[in-house]
Scaffold this motif. Structure first.
Motif, PDB file in Angstrom:
ATOM      1  N   UNK A  67       0.826  -1.206   0.000  1.00 45.41           N
ATOM      2  CA  UNK A  67       0.000   0.000   0.000  1.00 45.41           C
ATOM      3  C   UNK A  67       0.860   1.256   0.000  1.00 45.41           C
ATOM      4  N   UNK A 171      10.084  11.253  22.020  1.00 39.60           N
ATOM      5  CA  UNK A 171       8.875  10.527  21.629  1.00 39.60           C
ATOM      6  C   UNK A 171       8.726  10.240  20.148  1.00 39.60           C
ATOM      7  N   UNK A 173       8.720   8.197  16.905  1.00 37.06           N
ATOM      8  CA  UNK A 173       8.605   6.748  16.666  1.00 37.06           C
ATOM      9  C   UNK A 173       8.590   6.420  15.183  1.00 37.06           C
ATOM     10  N   UNK A 193      -0.637  20.923  10.552  1.00 36.01           N
ATOM     11  CA  UNK A 193      -0.873  21.055  11.996  1.00 36.01           C
ATOM     12  C   UNK A 193       0.357  21.645  12.692  1.00 36.01           C
TER      13      UNK A 193
ATOM     14  N   UNK B  18      -9.262   6.220  14.959  1.00 38.84           N
ATOM     15  CA  UNK B  18      -9.292   7.062  13.759  1.00 38.84           C
ATOM     16  C   UNK B  18     -10.543   6.800  12.916  1.00 38.84           C
ATOM     17  N   UNK B  53       0.374  -9.165  16.044  1.00 36.28           N
ATOM     18  CA  UNK B  53       0.017  -8.311  17.178  1.00 36.28           C
ATOM     19  C   UNK B  53      -1.187  -8.904  17.912  1.00 36.28           C
ATOM     20  N   UNK B  61       2.975  -0.213  21.166  1.00 39.59           N
ATOM     21  CA  UNK B  61       4.035   0.779  20.939  1.00 39.59           C
ATOM     22  C   UNK B  61       3.630   2.083  21.628  1.00 39.59           C
ATOM     23  N   UNK B  63       4.949   4.945  22.522  1.00 42.23           N
ATOM     24  CA  UNK B  63       5.234   6.283  21.966  1.00 42.23           C
ATOM     25  C   UNK B  63       4.207   6.603  20.878  1.00 42.23           C
ATOM     26  N   UNK B  64       3.913   5.601  20.059  1.00 41.16           N
ATOM     27  CA  UNK B  64       2.925   5.778  18.992  1.00 41.16           C
ATOM     28  C   UNK B  64       1.526   5.986  19.581  1.00 41.16           C
ATOM     29  N   UNK B  67       1.147   9.494  21.115  1.00 44.02           N
ATOM     30  CA  UNK B  67       0.978  10.461  20.033  1.00 44.02           C
ATOM     31  C   UNK B  67      -0.428  10.376  19.445  1.00 44.02           C
ATOM     32  N   UNK B  71      -2.935  13.410  18.643  1.00 44.23           N
ATOM     33  CA  UNK B  71      -3.308  13.680  17.259  1.00 44.23           C
ATOM     34  C   UNK B  71      -4.831  13.615  17.100  1.00 44.23           C
ATOM     35  N   UNK B  74      -6.599  16.685  18.207  1.00 46.42           N
ATOM     36  CA  UNK B  74      -6.596  17.781  17.239  1.00 46.42           C
ATOM     37  C   UNK B  74      -7.605  17.539  16.120  1.00 46.42           C
ATOM     38  N   UNK B  75      -7.676  16.289  15.639  1.00 44.43           N
ATOM     39  CA  UNK B  75      -8.618  15.975  14.559  1.00 44.43           C
ATOM     40  C   UNK B  75     -10.061  16.152  15.023  1.00 44.43           C
ATOM     41  N   UNK B  78     -10.882  19.940  15.336  1.00 50.70           N
ATOM     42  CA  UNK B  78     -11.149  20.554  14.030  1.00 50.70           C
ATOM     43  C   UNK B  78     -12.575  20.312  13.553  1.00 50.70           C
ATOM     44  N   UNK B 186      -5.944   4.068   2.842  1.00 46.06           N
ATOM     45  CA  UNK B 186      -5.864   3.816   4.279  1.00 46.06           C
ATOM     46  C   UNK B 186      -5.810   5.122   5.053  1.00 46.06           C
ATOM     47  N   UNK B 189      -7.010  10.464   6.509  1.00 43.66           N
ATOM     48  CA  UNK B 189      -6.333  11.452   5.668  1.00 43.66           C
ATOM     49  C   UNK B 189      -6.448  11.146   4.185  1.00 43.66           C
TER      50      UNK B 189
END
Lengths: 207, 207
Positions: A67, A171, A173, A193, B18, B53, B61, B63-64, B67, B71, B74-75, B78, B186, B189
């Protein structure tokens, strides 16, 4: 008196496909005077290793990788960027990252970055080794020999390791990543952003 | 004669953060008459398990994951969507996915989806179990008892398994995912890319 535009840190690995697109986007922002960009090369390898990955997730997870190449093609097409799937992915990015650090000190680093990404992902030129880098540096009118010696030095390699350690501490990643102040934004899609955040912060700081 | 707007498949898991944002975005596209949306609930669990997984990558993860919540905030801001980090993440989404399938047959499925996401991620309501679902169905003026029996049936569960198998067969590796024809997109966005692709394809097909 005109105040300088807001500052965004651009964290990238020269092996990262999406960082190619981001490099074009940040260069454009800076060219248009909409942001100042602090270029911070680092290595994704140790970041991924800390997450248990010994290879790019795009290789480890083939559906995601397939992808990614299709998605990348659309992003490049939108921006008029050349794209050719490289023979080797990911390429070792230690030496080109060190060349970048040398170039940022000498004033040609930013031009080198976009040119290295374009060579690697647009024309499948091997930027991992000295031959490809030499050709690219000559194209930028930079004398390659001294740069390649400097890039291979312990001092420059240590700076690259420090960048990578700082990225992980803050942080990061994946790549590309951006910081506006201490706030992290991940992925090309979040540059807007990051810019908005940096602009607001500047207003709040009264700059 | 007006032709119908282009068709986009929306593949989602009610446990996916998401996908909440995407559910709001596709609902808006459809409300504005810019696209027809085919809602395809599936389960991320088997997709992630096939990638090795046993939990959400946002938990595996950290750190991910950290974040992602920033994130997402913010989305949501908006779009004016409420957000409250849920006590349990990810929630089991088997039963609400089956309720969705029942609802899509009965004409209230699309309203249910956005309402379930808003309940789960906006107000930390447990949509995994019958109690939360009952409350939500009543809010949509749907009589809950018959729906919950239907949702627990082998026939509906088999359809959910088939959706998940189809997703994997077609290369889905995360959520939200969109298809325009057979082309995968995917992430929230990429809804604009999916819409553009669907629109072009319609023109090419002479529809």
């Amino acid at each position: 008196m005109r105040t300088p535009p807001p500052l965004i840190e651009f964290w990238f690995d020269l092996a990262s496909t999406y960082s190619y697109v981001a490099a074009a986007d940040v260069a454009r922002l800076e060219d248009e005077g909409r942001a100042r960009i602090d270029y911070r090369p680092f290595l994704l390898g140790p970041v991924f290793a800390a997450q248990g990955w010994q290879d790019s997730p795009f290789n480890l997870y083939p559906a995601k990788g397939d992808y990614m190449w299709q998605d990348l093609a659309r992003l490049c097409e939108e921006r008029g960027l050349p794209l050719r799937r490289p023979a080797v992915f990911p390429r070792n990015s230690v030496l080109p990252a060190c060349v970048t650090l040398a170039g940022l000190d000498q004033g040609w680093g930013k031009r080198f970055v976009l040119s290295a990404y374009t060579a690697s992902f647009g024309y499948d030129i091997d930027i991992a080794g000295a031959n490809g880098l030499r050709m690219m540096l000559e194209g930028l009118q930079v004398e390659p020999d001294a740069v390649l010696v400097l890039a291979a030095s312990q001092a420059v390699r240590a700076r690259l390791r420090e960048n990578t350690a700082e990225a992980m501490r803050r942080g990061v990643f994946g790549a590309p990543s951006f910081f506006a102040g201490d706030t992290l934004f991940w992925g090309t899609d979040r540059l807007a952003h990051a810019l908005r955040h940096a602009t607001r912060q500047k207003v709040e700081d009264g700059q």
